[in-house]
Design a protein around this motif. Structure first.
Motif, PDB file in Angstrom:
ATOM      1  N   GLU A 156       0.801  -1.224   0.000  1.00 28.54           N
ATOM      2  CA  GLU A 156       0.000   0.000   0.000  1.00 28.54           C
ATOM      3  C   GLU A 156       0.836   1.277   0.000  1.00 28.54           C
ATOM      4  N   GLU A 157       2.140   1.130   0.090  1.00 24.60           N
ATOM      5  CA  GLU A 157       3.011   2.296  -0.081  1.00 24.60           C
ATOM      6  C   GLU A 157       2.975   2.767  -1.535  1.00 24.60           C
ATOM      7  N   TYR A 158       2.655   1.858  -2.447  1.00 22.07           N
ATOM      8  CA  TYR A 158       2.587   2.152  -3.886  1.00 22.07           C
ATOM      9  C   TYR A 158       3.802   2.976  -4.332  1.00 22.07           C
ATOM     10  N   ASN A 159       4.939   2.344  -4.227  1.00 16.92           N
ATOM     11  CA  ASN A 159       6.223   2.977  -4.503  1.00 16.92           C
ATOM     12  C   ASN A 159       6.930   2.155  -5.581  1.00 16.92           C
ATOM     13  N   LEU A 160       7.143   2.736  -6.757  1.00 12.59           N
ATOM     14  CA  LEU A 160       7.783   1.986  -7.840  1.00 12.59           C
ATOM     15  C   LEU A 160       9.193   1.536  -7.481  1.00 12.59           C
ATOM     16  N   PHE A 185       1.975   5.190 -14.407  1.00 14.06           N
ATOM     17  CA  PHE A 185       2.161   4.942 -12.980  1.00 14.06           C
ATOM     18  C   PHE A 185       2.706   6.193 -12.285  1.00 14.06           C
ATOM     19  N   TRP A 186       2.063   6.585 -11.165  1.00 10.10           N
ATOM     20  CA  TRP A 186       2.692   7.590 -10.313  1.00 10.10           C
ATOM     21  C   TRP A 186       4.018   7.016  -9.813  1.00 10.10           C
ATOM     22  N   HIS A 187       4.998   7.880  -9.611  1.00 10.25           N
ATOM     23  CA  HIS A 187       6.275   7.372  -9.100  1.00 10.25           C
ATOM     24  C   HIS A 187       6.085   6.753  -7.713  1.00 10.25           C
ATOM     25  N   LYS A 188       5.343   7.441  -6.881  1.00 13.61           N
ATOM     26  CA  LYS A 188       4.989   6.924  -5.557  1.00 13.61           C
ATOM     27  C   LYS A 188       3.629   7.504  -5.177  1.00 13.61           C
ATOM     28  N   TYR A 247       3.830  10.967  -4.230  1.00 11.11           N
ATOM     29  CA  TYR A 247       4.118  11.909  -5.316  1.00 11.11           C
ATOM     30  C   TYR A 247       2.970  11.846  -6.330  1.00 11.11           C
ATOM     31  N   PRO A 248       1.806  12.376  -5.981  1.00 10.46           N
ATOM     32  CA  PRO A 248       0.613  12.190  -6.814  1.00 10.46           C
ATOM     33  C   PRO A 248       0.740  12.801  -8.204  1.00 10.46           C
ATOM     34  N   GLU A 261       1.080  20.901 -10.051  1.00 10.53           N
ATOM     35  CA  GLU A 261       0.935  21.402  -8.682  1.00 10.53           C
ATOM     36  C   GLU A 261       2.274  21.624  -7.990  1.00 10.53           C
ATOM     37  N   GLN A 262       3.316  20.946  -8.465  1.00 10.33           N
ATOM     38  CA  GLN A 262       4.584  20.960  -7.747  1.00 10.33           C
ATOM     39  C   GLN A 262       5.388  22.221  -8.064  1.00 10.33           C
ATOM     40  N   VAL A 263       6.198  22.646  -7.096  1.00  6.92           N
ATOM     41  CA  VAL A 263       6.994  23.864  -7.282  1.00  6.92           C
ATOM     42  C   VAL A 263       7.985  23.720  -8.429  1.00  6.92           C
TER      43      VAL A 263
END
Length: 369
Positions: free
Chosen positions: A79-83, A126-129, A132-133, A192-194
């Motif tokens: 469930e961390e969903y981290n590639l 795939f989201w990276h993590k 990191y949406p 959304e990210q800076v």
């Protein structure tokens, strides 16, 4: 530095000789993670090529610290969903092949289930993590795509070749700069990210290791694709196009690549070992397997010569690799600027640089046989 030295073996032996009395390396036995996974893969592949079971045993000993009898994986959480957490799973296929033990197959299924439910962009990337949406990073393509392609082959899941192709082609389309042909480190669909450009959503610079991850992903994923897959030719086409772009920013004098690829001798920039090793690996493997035209071999060999001459030393403790960017990412305090990428520590012997050097050495050795 003799051209006949088998640097893959010498460097793998250096890592193995750093093990504790129990045969485990202190940097490989703590948690399931992408860098330990890559080091184990590099050493196992070296053993496979040179028919030395000690290298396979080293990898197995470390994998068995994590893969339990029921196929669960210590320190891993789906469930961390981290590639990043997929990468170490690439070692499971050789373990399945050589031992036939069921827990390795069950562990592979567990990782595949993560990818089946992994969060995605609107076009399926795939989201990276999970943390990191809506972001795709080039790093993630190396972590997951070759695993997914090999899983598709091992378990006769042809639809997963389609999935792998989708990921590789989508990130290239979103991150590639048409002017240079290079690819930006990350892309934020939500903008959304800076660090995200207000129009494209891409980060601002071409970080060497980011494109190195992607270059290796293409070589390693293609190895498992069926020849008649409808996207195989397109993937090979973007692979070759990317290599042309990389050759344009290859340092003419040394054959190496800079930390920020297209800014050459700008103040603070430096020739970097991990990215250079990844590019050599990808080009050498691509030529060996027929994906790339033969003229890329000279570029790979020039790069490898530069790595040996500029980055590699040897002493009583074994082989050392220098000028390794310790790490870089994209977040609130990592803005993807030129200043950011050159500010991260430069170190020696970090596994994130040593493992790609072993892999590059092995591919150059195969190409030279």
């Amino acid at each position: 530095m003799s051209g006949n030295v088998l640097w893959s073996r010498k460097t793998a032996d250096t890592i193995i000789n750093q093990s504790n009395e129990d045969g485990c390396h202190p940097e490989l036995d703590k948690r399931w993670a992408y860098v330990p996974g890559m080091m184990q893969l590099a050493i196992a592949r070296t053993g496979e090529h040179y028919r030395d079971e000690a290298y396979f045993d080293f990898m197995k000993r470390h994998m068995d610290l994590f893969v339990q009898e029921d196929g669960s994986i210590r320190t891993y959480r789906l469930e961390e969903y981290n590639l990043d957490q997929i990468n170490q799973g690439k070692n499971l296929f050789l373990l399945m092949e050589k031992t036939g033990e069921r827990q390795y197959e069950q562990a592979a299924h567990r990782l595949a289930r993560q990818l089946a439910g992994h969060p995605r962009t609107s076009e399926g990337g795939f989201w990276h993590k999970k943390v990191y949406p809506f972001q795709m990073w080039l790093d993630g393509l190396y972590m997951a795509s070759p695993f997914l392609a090999q899983y598709a082959k091992a378990f006769d899941r042809p639809e997963l070749f389609d999935e792998t192709a989708l990921q590789l082609l989508l990130v290239e389309r979103k991150t590639r700069d048409p002017r240079t042909g290079l690819q930006y480190h990350g892309w934020d669909e939500a903008i959304e990210q800076v660090w995200a450009d207000s129009k494209s959503g891409c980060s601002a610079n071409f970080w060497g290791r980011a494109l190195g991850w992607y270059a290796m992903a293409l070589a390693d994923a293609l190895e498992h694709f069926p020849v008649d897959h409808p996207k195989r030719g397109t993937i090979i086409g973007i692979y070759e196009r990317m290599c042309h772009a990389l050759c344009r920013v290859q340092d003419e004098e040394t054959g190496l690549w800079y930390q920020v690829l297209d800014q050459g001798r700008r103040k603070g920039n430096y020739l970097e070992a991990s990215g250079s090793s990844m590019f050599v690996y990808s080009m050498a493997k691509g030529v060996r397997l027929g994906y790339l035209e033969p003229h890329f071999q000279a570029k790979a060999m020039k790069g490898y010569k530069g790595i040996i001459e500029r980055f590699v030393t040897e002493d009583a403790d074994g082989v050392h690799v220098h000028s390794i960017n310790h790490g870089a990412g994209l977040s609130l305090d990592r803005d993807g600027s030129y200043g950011y990428y050159i500010s991260e520590p430069v170190v020696s012997d970090a596994h994130i640089g040593v493992a790609p050097f072993i892999l590059a050495s092995l591919e150059v050795e195969k190409l030279s046989e």
